[in-house]
Scaffold this active site. Structure first.
Site, PDB file in Angstrom:
ATOM      1  CG  ASN A   9      46.460  66.217  48.198  1.00 59.38           C
ATOM      2  OD1 ASN A   9      46.076  66.058  46.918  1.00 59.38           O
ATOM      3  ND2 ASN A   9      47.432  67.111  48.517  1.00 59.38           N
ATOM      4  CE  LYS A  11      50.386  66.129  49.931  1.00 59.84           C
ATOM      5  NZ  LYS A  11      51.118  66.576  50.777  1.00 59.84           N
ATOM      6  CG  HIS A  95      48.563  71.093  48.145  1.00 55.70           C
ATOM      7  ND1 HIS A  95      49.399  71.209  48.769  1.00 55.70           N
ATOM      8  CD2 HIS A  95      47.801  70.813  49.487  1.00 55.70           C
ATOM      9  CE1 HIS A  95      49.761  70.344  50.044  1.00 55.70           C
ATOM     10  NE2 HIS A  95      48.674  69.787  49.968  1.00 55.70           N
ATOM     11  CD  GLU A  97      52.371  67.968  49.109  1.00 57.02           C
ATOM     12  OE1 GLU A  97      51.639  68.047  48.042  1.00 57.02           O
ATOM     13  OE2 GLU A  97      52.635  68.254  49.909  1.00 57.02           O
ATOM     14  CD  GLU A 167      46.102  71.099  53.973  1.00 56.56           C
ATOM     15  OE1 GLU A 167      46.445  71.043  53.988  1.00 56.56           O
ATOM     16  OE2 GLU A 167      46.907  71.110  52.260  1.00 56.56           O
ATOM     17  N   GLY A 173      53.213  66.723  56.000  1.00 52.53           N
ATOM     18  CA  GLY A 173      53.942  65.629  55.622  1.00 52.53           C
ATOM     19  C   GLY A 173      54.970  66.127  56.647  1.00 52.53           C
ATOM     20  CB  SER A 212      50.694  66.293  60.931  1.00 52.86           C
ATOM     21  OG  SER A 212      51.879  65.967  59.672  1.00 52.86           O
TER      22      SER A 212
HETATM   23  C1  PEP Z   1      48.034  68.511  53.240  1.00 50.29           C
HETATM   24  O1  PEP Z   1      49.311  67.811  52.020  1.00 50.29           O
HETATM   25  O2  PEP Z   1      47.106  68.672  52.286  1.00 50.29           O
HETATM   26  C2  PEP Z   1      48.495  67.466  53.302  1.00 50.29           C
HETATM   27  C3  PEP Z   1      47.628  67.692  55.523  1.00 50.29           C
HETATM   28  O3  PEP Z   1      49.404  66.140  54.121  1.00 50.29           O
HETATM   29  P1  PEP Z   1      49.787  65.928  55.408  1.00 50.29           P
HETATM   30  O4  PEP Z   1      48.237  65.228  56.213  1.00 50.29           O
HETATM   31  O5  PEP Z   1      50.144  64.869  54.712  1.00 50.29           O
HETATM   32  O6  PEP Z   1      50.158  66.317  56.583  1.00 50.29           O
END
Ligand code: PEP
Length: 249
Positions: A9, A11, A95, A97, A167, A173, A212
């Protein structure tokens, strides 16, 4: 059908030139003979370019969002028909966000899921608790309602086109990952909730972990029995890291 997936992803990262050069590098550096589906979700403006570059490869392209309406006066929005008309058959919905910054509610997300499925798209549906929910031990409850409110109205046959991404918001992040045990506990919990609602088909649902994931922690997370792959944010922006994660599965 349940299978291994690694999805990136992106973003709001990478312009057209950066998208093109990443994808060409990915094609050259892709680990061979891996039984894993690779998906890239670039920005809307680069979806068409991505579908063209990846046309004869087995890397799929996904959108990061879409609008629930078929079309109309919704300035700045993108419909399911617009996506499928350029060969994008997969969309990420829910998601954290989108939930946090764009106030997407479970009811709205149910609507988006219905629209995507009506267009025969595949949905990668994100769920996950915030840190306060984990601290107050409400995390399973929160994830249960995210599933129930946006997915459990679906008929059984719709689940062919649903992938779930667990998630935990506190791991996105932040550099902090769920431990492999925490990930397995939640993936098993999610599969059990789908099983309570729909029976055996739960064993065929692909459930990804996101939060992450990096080359050095991917393997231990992916080795958990209910973890079928990953939704990768930051580490999907670098070809070397992303291919290392693909190799780790
Ligand atoms: C995400 O935004 O779906 C995500 C998993 O980000 P990150 O791997 O940077 O934590």
């Amino acid at each position: 059908m349940r299978h291994k997936i690694i999805a990136g992803n992106w973003k709001m990262h990478k312009n057209a030139q950066e998208t093109g050069s990443f994808l060409n590098d990915l094609i050259n550096e892709m680990p061979e003979e891996k039984e894993v589906e690779v998906i890239i979700a670039p920005a809307f403006t680069n979806l068409m370019l991505a579908t063209q570059i990846l046309e004869d490869t087995n890397v799929a392209v996904a959108a990061q969002n879409m609008h629930q309406a078929e079309g109309g006066a919704f300035t700045g929005e993108i419909s399911a028909d617009m996506l499928t008309s350029i060969g994008v058959q997969t969309v990420i919905l829910g998601h954290s966000e989108r939930r946090q910054y764009f106030k997407e509610t479970p009811a709205l997300l149910a609507n988006k899921v219905d629209t995507a499925l009506r267009h025969k798209m595949r949905v990668i549906f994100c769920v996950g608790e915030e840190l306060k929910d984990r601290k107050s031990k409400q995390f399973q409850n929160v994830v249960f309602y995210q599933l129930k409110d946006s997915l459990f109205h679906l008929p059984k046959e719709a689940w062919e086109n649903i992938v779930i991404a667990y998630e935990p918001v506190w791991a996105i992040g932040t550099g902090e990952t769920a431990t492999p045990e925490q990930a397995q506990e939640m993936h098993q919990f999610i599969r059990e909730q789908v099983a309570h609602q729909y029976g055996d088909l739960a064993n065929n649902v692909t459930i990804l972990y996101g939060g992450s994931v990096k080359p050095d922690n991917a393997q231990t997370i992916f080795s958990q029995p209910d973890v079928d792959g990953g939704l990768i944010g930051g580490a999907a922006l670098n070809v070397g890291d992303f291919t290392a994660i693909i190799s780790a599965i």
